[in-house]
Design a protein around this motif. Structure first.
Motif, short mmCIF file in Angstrom:
data_model
loop_
_atom_site.label_atom_id
_atom_site.label_comp_id
_atom_site.label_asym_id
_atom_site.label_seq_id
_atom_site.Cartn_x
_atom_site.Cartn_y
_atom_site.Cartn_z
N SER A 194 18.41 -0.26 15.47
CA SER A 194 17.49 -1.19 14.82
C SER A 194 17.65 -1.14 13.30
O SER A 194 17.65 -2.18 12.63
N ILE A 195 17.81 0.06 12.75
CA ILE A 195 18.02 0.20 11.30
C ILE A 195 19.35 -0.43 10.89
O ILE A 195 19.42 -1.19 9.91
N ALA A 196 20.41 -0.13 11.63
CA ALA A 196 21.74 -0.64 11.29
C ALA A 196 21.81 -2.16 11.38
O ALA A 196 22.48 -2.81 10.56
N SER A 197 21.11 -2.73 12.34
CA SER A 197 21.18 -4.18 12.54
C SER A 197 20.61 -4.95 11.37
O SER A 197 20.99 -6.10 11.12
N GLY A 198 19.70 -4.34 10.61
CA GLY A 198 19.06 -5.03 9.50
C GLY A 198 19.70 -4.82 8.15
O GLY A 198 19.17 -5.28 7.13
N LEU A 199 20.83 -4.13 8.12
CA LEU A 199 21.50 -3.85 6.83
C LEU A 199 22.21 -5.09 6.28
O LEU A 199 22.82 -5.85 7.02
N GLY A 200 22.15 -5.25 4.96
CA GLY A 200 22.91 -6.30 4.31
C GLY A 200 22.18 -7.62 4.23
O GLY A 200 21.11 -7.82 4.81
N ALA A 201 22.80 -8.56 3.49
CA ALA A 201 22.21 -9.88 3.27
C ALA A 201 22.35 -10.80 4.47
O ALA A 201 21.66 -11.81 4.56
N THR A 202 23.25 -10.47 5.38
CA THR A 202 23.44 -11.22 6.61
C THR A 202 23.99 -10.28 7.67
O THR A 202 24.72 -9.33 7.35
N SER A 203 23.65 -10.54 8.92
CA SER A 203 24.21 -9.77 10.04
C SER A 203 25.25 -10.58 10.80
O SER A 203 25.70 -10.17 11.88
N ALA A 204 25.65 -11.72 10.25
CA ALA A 204 26.54 -12.64 10.96
C ALA A 204 27.87 -12.00 11.35
O ALA A 204 28.46 -12.35 12.37
N TYR A 205 28.34 -11.06 10.52
CA TYR A 205 29.65 -10.44 10.78
C TYR A 205 29.52 -8.97 11.18
O TYR A 205 30.52 -8.25 11.21
N THR A 206 28.30 -8.51 11.50
CA THR A 206 28.07 -7.11 11.81
C THR A 206 28.26 -6.83 13.29
O THR A 206 27.74 -7.54 14.16
N TRP A 207 29.03 -5.79 13.58
CA TRP A 207 29.16 -5.20 14.92
C TRP A 207 28.66 -3.76 14.83
O TRP A 207 28.59 -3.19 13.75
N LEU A 208 28.33 -3.19 15.99
CA LEU A 208 27.88 -1.80 16.04
C LEU A 208 28.87 -0.96 16.83
O LEU A 208 29.58 -1.45 17.71
N LYS A 209 28.87 0.33 16.50
CA LYS A 209 29.67 1.33 17.21
C LYS A 209 28.72 2.43 17.63
O LYS A 209 28.15 3.12 16.79
N VAL A 210 28.50 2.59 18.95
CA VAL A 210 27.46 3.51 19.42
C VAL A 210 27.99 4.39 20.55
O VAL A 210 28.90 4.01 21.28
N PRO A 211 27.41 5.58 20.70
CA PRO A 211 27.80 6.47 21.80
C PRO A 211 27.11 6.08 23.10
O PRO A 211 26.09 5.37 23.09
N VAL A 212 27.65 6.53 24.20
CA VAL A 212 26.99 6.37 25.49
C VAL A 212 25.99 7.51 25.66
O VAL A 212 26.36 8.68 25.57
N VAL A 213 24.73 7.15 25.84
CA VAL A 213 23.66 8.14 26.01
C VAL A 213 22.90 7.81 27.29
O VAL A 213 23.02 6.70 27.83
N PRO A 214 22.08 8.74 27.80
CA PRO A 214 21.25 8.42 28.96
C PRO A 214 20.34 7.23 28.68
O PRO A 214 19.87 7.05 27.55
#
Length: 286
Positions: free
Chosen positions: A197-217
């Motif tokens: 949630s924090i990472a998704s809101g970074l920057g002036a636009t999220s149009a070009y944002t992707w996430l890299k996340v671990p597999v968790v339960p």
């Protein structure tokens, strides 16, 4: 060019790096799910793989493993710092491949300033000039460390700068805390929901944002926390590669998951066979 020729070429003709970047056949874009090989660990002083504390310190061996991985069908590209990307450009193995530049490597592994993850590698302008396809940044959020604020700000600026070039910003977020003096990522669904949630809101636009996340339960909860395209990361070399593959396979069916971005797990697999490990991961992605 061979790996053992790189040093001589770098010494005699440093301009060969820019020439190789200009010659590179560009990536044509995603045709489906992605499999990316990551090798940006050494620049942060993280050299261990499995039981070998200096596995990634042997640059010739690392490059040979990466070349072996890139030869396999189903591999779409690489993630690396400038030194790694430029070695691969000189070797001529990035034609038609996605190339992501790693940006903030200043939070050295095990250091007192690890959360203060300065942008010490690629900039957005340098990524655009080298005709790479995007930039990746690491974000550890430690509520007890004031240095987190500077890293948040740095990542936000990088997201905005990459978007201005219409380049992908790949953000790798974690909630982290000190345990016996060492920074540890909190790998629970609740922590990852907050980090995403924090990472998704970074920057002036999220149009070009992707996430890299671990597999968790309870990965379903994590993926429900964002609409951004997401790649699953590999993390440490597992003792049981089959179990790791099963976890990736289960998470690959979730909405928003667009593939895998894996480094040590595939480059230094427990059984030692890079090609077999990459082929197994490619099968999961397919």
């Amino acid at each position: 060019m061979r790996v053992d020729e790189l040093s001589a070429v770098r010494a005699a003709r440093p301009e060969a790096v820019a020439e190789a970047a200009e010659r590179r056949v560009p990536w044509k874009g995603a045709q489906g799910r992605l499999l990316i090989i990551a090798a940006d660990h050494p620049a942060r002083g993280a050299l261990a793989a499995g039981g070998d504390r200096l596995a990634m310190a042997d640059r010739h061996d690392l490059l040979e493993r990466m070349c072996a991985a890139l030869e396999r069908p189903g591999v779409d590209g690489v993630l690396g710092t400038p030194d790694v990307i430029e070695d691969l450009l000189l070797l001529g193995v990035l034609d038609g491949r996605m190339a992501l530049g790693s940006m903030n490597r200043g939070g050295l592994a095990g250091s007192a300033f690890e959360v203060d993850d300065r942008f010490t590698a690629y900039t957005a302008d340098a990524i655009a000039k080298a005709s790479l396809d995007g930039g990746k940044m690491l974000l550890r959020v430690d509520d007890d460390d004031p240095a987190t604020a500077a890293t948040l700000e740095g990542c936000a600026h990088a997201v905005s700068a990459l978007a201005a070039h219409r380049l992908t910003a790949l953000v790798e977020p974690f909630i982290a805390r000190r345990v016996d003096g060492r920074l540890r990522n909190v790998l629970t669904a609740e922590a990852m929901c907050r980090a995403v949630s924090i990472a998704s809101g970074l920057g002036a636009t999220s149009a070009y944002t992707w996430l890299k996340v671990p597999v968790v339960p309870d990965m379903e909860r994590v993926m429900a926390a964002t609409t951004l395209p997401t790649l699953l990361l590999g993390g440490e070399v597992p003792d049981d590669l089959d179990a790791t593959l099963a976890g990736w396979r289960a998470s690959m069916a979730l909405p928003g998951v667009r593939g895998l971005i894996v480094g040590r797990t595939l480059l230094y697999p427990p059984h030692g066979d890079v090609r077999a490990a990459v082929d197994a991961a490619a099968e999961v992605v397919r």
